[in-house]
Design an enzyme around this catalytic site. Structure first.
Site, PDB file in Angstrom:
ATOM      1  N   HIS A  56      46.045  44.666  28.885  1.00 51.38           N
ATOM      2  CA  HIS A  56      45.697  43.594  29.837  1.00 51.38           C
ATOM      3  C   HIS A  56      46.833  43.359  30.819  1.00 51.38           C
ATOM      4  O   HIS A  56      47.872  42.814  30.462  1.00 51.38           O
ATOM      5  CB  HIS A  56      45.386  42.289  29.090  1.00 51.38           C
ATOM      6  CG  HIS A  56      44.828  41.227  29.984  1.00 51.38           C
ATOM      7  ND1 HIS A  56      43.555  40.732  29.858  1.00 51.38           N
ATOM      8  CD2 HIS A  56      45.354  40.585  31.066  1.00 51.38           C
ATOM      9  CE1 HIS A  56      43.335  39.824  30.799  1.00 51.38           C
ATOM     10  NE2 HIS A  56      44.423  39.718  31.547  1.00 51.38           N
ATOM     11  N   GLN A 151      38.205  37.590  40.510  1.00 54.29           N
ATOM     12  CA  GLN A 151      39.180  36.520  40.238  1.00 54.29           C
ATOM     13  C   GLN A 151      38.658  35.122  40.596  1.00 54.29           C
ATOM     14  O   GLN A 151      38.886  34.168  39.879  1.00 54.29           O
ATOM     15  CB  GLN A 151      40.478  36.808  41.018  1.00 54.29           C
ATOM     16  CG  GLN A 151      41.507  35.678  41.040  1.00 54.29           C
ATOM     17  CD  GLN A 151      42.295  35.560  39.748  1.00 54.29           C
ATOM     18  OE1 GLN A 151      43.159  36.355  39.465  1.00 54.29           O
ATOM     19  NE2 GLN A 151      41.981  34.540  38.972  1.00 54.29           N
ATOM     20  N   HIS A 209      38.076  37.895  31.121  1.00 54.51           N
ATOM     21  CA  HIS A 209      39.006  36.774  30.997  1.00 54.51           C
ATOM     22  C   HIS A 209      38.145  35.634  30.454  1.00 54.51           C
ATOM     23  O   HIS A 209      37.363  35.041  31.197  1.00 54.51           O
ATOM     24  CB  HIS A 209      39.570  36.376  32.357  1.00 54.51           C
ATOM     25  CG  HIS A 209      40.691  37.244  32.840  1.00 54.51           C
ATOM     26  ND1 HIS A 209      40.521  38.544  33.207  1.00 54.51           N
ATOM     27  CD2 HIS A 209      42.017  36.958  33.019  1.00 54.51           C
ATOM     28  CE1 HIS A 209      41.695  39.035  33.603  1.00 54.51           C
ATOM     29  NE2 HIS A 209      42.623  38.102  33.489  1.00 54.51           N
ATOM     30  N   GLU A 212      40.052  31.004  29.170  1.00 53.07           N
ATOM     31  CA  GLU A 212      41.499  30.830  29.346  1.00 53.07           C
ATOM     32  C   GLU A 212      41.740  29.401  29.812  1.00 53.07           C
ATOM     33  O   GLU A 212      42.000  29.119  30.979  1.00 53.07           O
ATOM     34  CB  GLU A 212      42.057  31.837  30.370  1.00 53.07           C
ATOM     35  CG  GLU A 212      43.586  31.818  30.414  1.00 53.07           C
ATOM     36  CD  GLU A 212      44.178  32.745  31.478  1.00 53.07           C
ATOM     37  OE1 GLU A 212      43.396  33.369  32.230  1.00 53.07           O
ATOM     38  OE2 GLU A 212      45.417  32.825  31.556  1.00 53.07           O
ATOM     39  N   ASP A 308      49.738  41.005  30.527  1.00 52.76           N
ATOM     40  CA  ASP A 308      49.118  40.196  31.576  1.00 52.76           C
ATOM     41  C   ASP A 308      49.903  40.195  32.898  1.00 52.76           C
ATOM     42  O   ASP A 308      49.369  40.586  33.919  1.00 52.76           O
ATOM     43  CB  ASP A 308      48.901  38.752  31.082  1.00 52.76           C
ATOM     44  CG  ASP A 308      47.780  38.031  31.826  1.00 52.76           C
ATOM     45  OD1 ASP A 308      47.137  38.645  32.692  1.00 52.76           O
ATOM     46  OD2 ASP A 308      47.535  36.848  31.537  1.00 52.76           O
TER      47      ASP A 308
HETATM   48 ZN    ZN Z   1      44.746  38.408  33.166  1.00 53.53          ZN
END
Ligand code: ZN
Length: 425
Positions: A56, A151, A209, A212, A308
């Site tokens: 990731h 995103q 994702h 989170e 990440d």
């Molecule tokens: Zn990420």
């Protein structure tokens, strides 16, 4: 005549073996290999491991820390907003250059496979163009797998879904998503059904994702498990982060864990980032925000550590060293039993390789000849020291070397050389 012979190294399971390499494959692995080789690496007393794998990462944003300015609040949301500005001003060339520099760092630490999420939000898709170029440029030494990552949400921008499909058509190979960032819980759930269907139609893997957030009511992982089963995607789906599980009600988690297990979903917590970004809205006590690692492992759910971020809008540090990641994970998840510490090393090597579906990985005959010689005696000592990578071999070629991390001492009556290895028990 072998091309390369790595002699006398200690493998992660504690056995001592020679490894002979011909071309880009491991030709033989045995306690003692007789025979000539063009090049010999003496690994006596050192740990020889399969390469590190990062499942990731965000390679399109890496090494951009401070551009256009630093993240003052330290939150996930300010990071997303800063990145929204940066992706409009960064050129393809700049992103490629930063990513290549990062890959140099990765090569030097023995990190030879990376799954990177690529932002598919902007209509220009410069991020995708840049990362496809990088994947091609590094393919001889790093396996780069790209995830189409909306995103700003699949449905939150007018072209979010269309651009994700365009990225897949351009050659991005994994389907990503961010359900907790869609406008409503219902939109988040719908995005997961949509994304899993896209993946099933195209025969692709999924990496979301997922949840989170510190909000215990963020339960998209439940929907992801359902959609995985409905579409027969078992073994091909990853829930990244899953930080809301840290804050969930224990009764609900006792129902949720078996659902994740039966769906064959893997989990990728990112301990450096989770400990930094989560709990920012808490006073005290402050939550750690790491998902339930040991609890998932006890249910047979594969869990790997991810990195990440390195020097980007979300994280101001980072080294491209998966041992740093495992070290932080070990502390935050309190995995201090010797078996758990050793497992943390396996998580950033073999478990991560399995989770992202790497082929021909590992120290075995016929596998890809990629390995790392570490200045440590065992996986646990490697985790403790995060030591020099004496040699990194990728697909049969030595691509990096480093001197030992010894220090010279000038103290009367004490040894002149210090190597901080743990006493043998
Ligand atoms: Zn990420």
């Amino acid at each position: 005549m072998f091309d390369l012979l790595v002699k006398g190294g200690t493998l992660p399971d504690g056995t001592v073996a020679d490894i002979a390499i011909t071309g880009d494959r491991i030709a033989e692995i045995a306690p003692k290999i007789e025979g000539e080789a063009r090049e010999v690496i003496d690994a006596s007393g050192d740990l020889v491991s399969p390469p590190f794998v990062d499942p990731h990462f965000h390679l399109d944003a890496t090494l951009s820390y401070g551009l256009p300015r630093v993240n003052a609040s330290g939150t996930l949301l300010e990071g997303i907003s800063l990145w929204g500005e940066l992706r409009e001003i960064a050129t393809v060339e700049e992103m490629v250059e930063r990513a290549l520099q990062y890959c140099d760092w990765a090569a030097s630490t023995g990190l030879l496979a990376i799954r990177s999420h690529v932002d598919t939000t902007p209509d220009h898709l410069n991020t995708v163009t840049a990362m496809l170029e990088v994947r091609e440029k590094v393919k001889d030494y790093i396996d780069l797998q790209l995830v189409a990552f909306p995103q700003d949400g699949l449905y939150r921008t007018p072209t979010g879904r269309e651009n994700l499909i365009r990225a897949l058509d351009m050659g991005v190979e994994v389907v990503g998503g961010i359900p907790h960032f869609e406008r409503t819980m219902a939109d988040g759930a719908e995005s997961l059904a949509d994304l899993c269907e896209i993946a099933a139609e195209r025969g692709l893997r999924v990496d979301i994702h997922c949840d989170e957030t510190d909000d215990p009511m963020s339960r998209h992982i439940e929907t992801l498990a359902f959609e995985t089963q409905r579409l027969g995607l078992q073994g091909r789906v990853v829930g990244s982060h899953l930080t809301s599980m840290h804050s969930m009600d224990n009764y609900y988690v006792s129902k949720l864990l078996p659902l994740i297990a039966e769906a064959g979903i893997s989990a990728i917590p990112n301990p450096l980032i989770n400990i930094v970004l989560q709990g920012r809205h808490d006073t005290f006590p402050k939550r750690r925000g790491l998902t339930r690692v040991k609890e998932m492992q006890s249910m047979g759910i594969p869990v790997g550590w991810g990195q990440d971020c390195v020097l980007d809008p979300w994280y101001s540090l980072g080294t491209a060293d998966m041992l740093d990641v495992a070290f932080m994970g070990m502390h935050v998840a309190q995995m201090t039993h010797p078996e758990e510490m050793a497992r943390c090393f396996t998580m950033v090597t073999e478990t991560n390789a399995r989770i992202i579906g790497l082929e021909d990985y590992g120290l075995k005959k016929g596998a890809k000849a990629s390995l790392v010689v570490l200045d440590a005696a065992s996986p646990v000592d490697a985790l403790r020291l995060r030591p020099a990578r004496l040699a990194v071999v990728s697909k049969g070629k030595v691509i990096a070397r480093a001197p030992r991390g010894d220090s010279g001492l000038s103290i009367p009556g004490r040894p002149e050389n210090v190597r901080r290895r743990a006493p043998r028990r």
